[in-house]
Design an enzyme around this catalytic site. Structure first.
Site, mmCIF file in Angstrom:
data_model
loop_
_atom_site.group_PDB
_atom_site.id
_atom_site.type_symbol
_atom_site.label_atom_id
_atom_site.label_comp_id
_atom_site.label_asym_id
_atom_site.label_seq_id
_atom_site.Cartn_x
_atom_site.Cartn_y
_atom_site.Cartn_z
ATOM 1 N N CYS A 57 0.826 -1.216 0.000
ATOM 2 C CA CYS A 57 0.000 0.000 0.000
ATOM 3 C C CYS A 57 0.859 1.265 0.000
ATOM 4 C CB CYS A 57 -0.878 0.049 1.242
ATOM 5 S SG CYS A 57 -2.086 -1.249 1.353
ATOM 6 N N GLU A 59 0.700 3.901 1.857
ATOM 7 C CA GLU A 59 1.115 4.392 3.180
ATOM 8 C C GLU A 59 2.396 3.718 3.647
ATOM 9 O OE1 GLU A 59 -1.827 3.283 2.158
ATOM 10 O OE2 GLU A 59 -3.409 3.801 3.564
HETATM 11 N N1 THU Z 1 -4.361 0.394 -1.061
HETATM 12 C C1 THU Z 1 -3.504 1.345 -0.590
HETATM 13 O O1 THU Z 1 -2.490 1.666 -1.232
HETATM 14 N N2 THU Z 1 -3.797 1.940 0.583
HETATM 15 C C2 THU Z 1 -4.922 1.713 1.311
HETATM 16 O O2 THU Z 1 -5.120 2.321 2.346
HETATM 17 C C3 THU Z 1 -5.901 0.727 0.851
HETATM 18 C C4 THU Z 1 -5.527 -0.047 -0.353
HETATM 19 C C5 THU Z 1 -4.081 -0.209 -2.367
HETATM 20 C C6 THU Z 1 -3.664 -1.639 -2.359
HETATM 21 C C7 THU Z 1 -4.061 -2.074 -3.761
HETATM 22 O O3 THU Z 1 -3.007 -1.764 -4.653
HETATM 23 C C8 THU Z 1 -5.251 -1.203 -4.095
HETATM 24 O O4 THU Z 1 -5.249 -0.150 -3.163
HETATM 25 C C9 THU Z 1 -6.579 -1.925 -4.058
HETATM 26 O O5 THU Z 1 -6.729 -2.606 -2.872
#
Ligand code: THU
Length: 130
Positions: A57, A59
């Site tokens: 993710c 973050e």
């Molecule tokens: N994702 C994030 O980057 N941060 C979040 O807080 C929630 C989900 C991303 C992971 C994945 O690449 C996409 O969002 C869909 O789940």
């Protein structure tokens, strides 16, 4: 103390970081900007993988970017996802952020720049610590 101007700036930086996302599978781009207590800001975006579970993710990418550049104390983090919804940090990211600062301000924004704010400790009560 994070000023309103600084909060808006972090959201804007997260929106820009979102454009660098590698999200060919979900097509859901996410950007993040984390503010160190030293005033420095580090960016991250989500990085997906053909082996879906290896996706990281935005973050966590921002936090790891900061730590690997010598910054370990944090004031705030902003996260912005695609679409007209607030992309709150997932449980894994909450725990990873909690390791460093439970009182961190979490700004969750939309691409239009509007945002909500919460303290990390309210998003992950009783987070795990060794
Ligand atoms: N994702 C994030 O980057 N941060 C979040 O807080 C929630 C989900 C991303 C992971 C994945 O690449 C996409 O969002 C869909 O789940």
């Amino acid at each position: 103390m994070v000023t309103e101007t600084k909060k808006r700036e972090l959201i804007e930086l997260a929106i820009r970081a979102k454009e660098r996302a590698y999200a060919p599978y979900s097509k859901f781009k996410v950007g993040s900007a984390i503010l160190g207590k030293n005033g420095r800001v580090f960016l991250g975006c989500n990085v997906e993988n053909s082996s879906y579970g290896l996706t990281v993710c935005a973050e966590r990418v921002a936090l790891y970017n900061a730590v690997s550049n010598g910054c370990k104390n944090f004031e705030a983090i902003a996260v912005v996802g695609d679409g007209d919804c607030y992309a709150f940090p997932c449980g894994a990211c909450r725990q990873v952020l909690y390791e460093f600062e439970e009182d961190m301000l979490v700004l969750v924004g939309k691409p239009d720049g509007t945002f909500l704010e919460q303290r990390l400790k309210d998003l992950i009560p009783f987070g795990f610590r060794l």
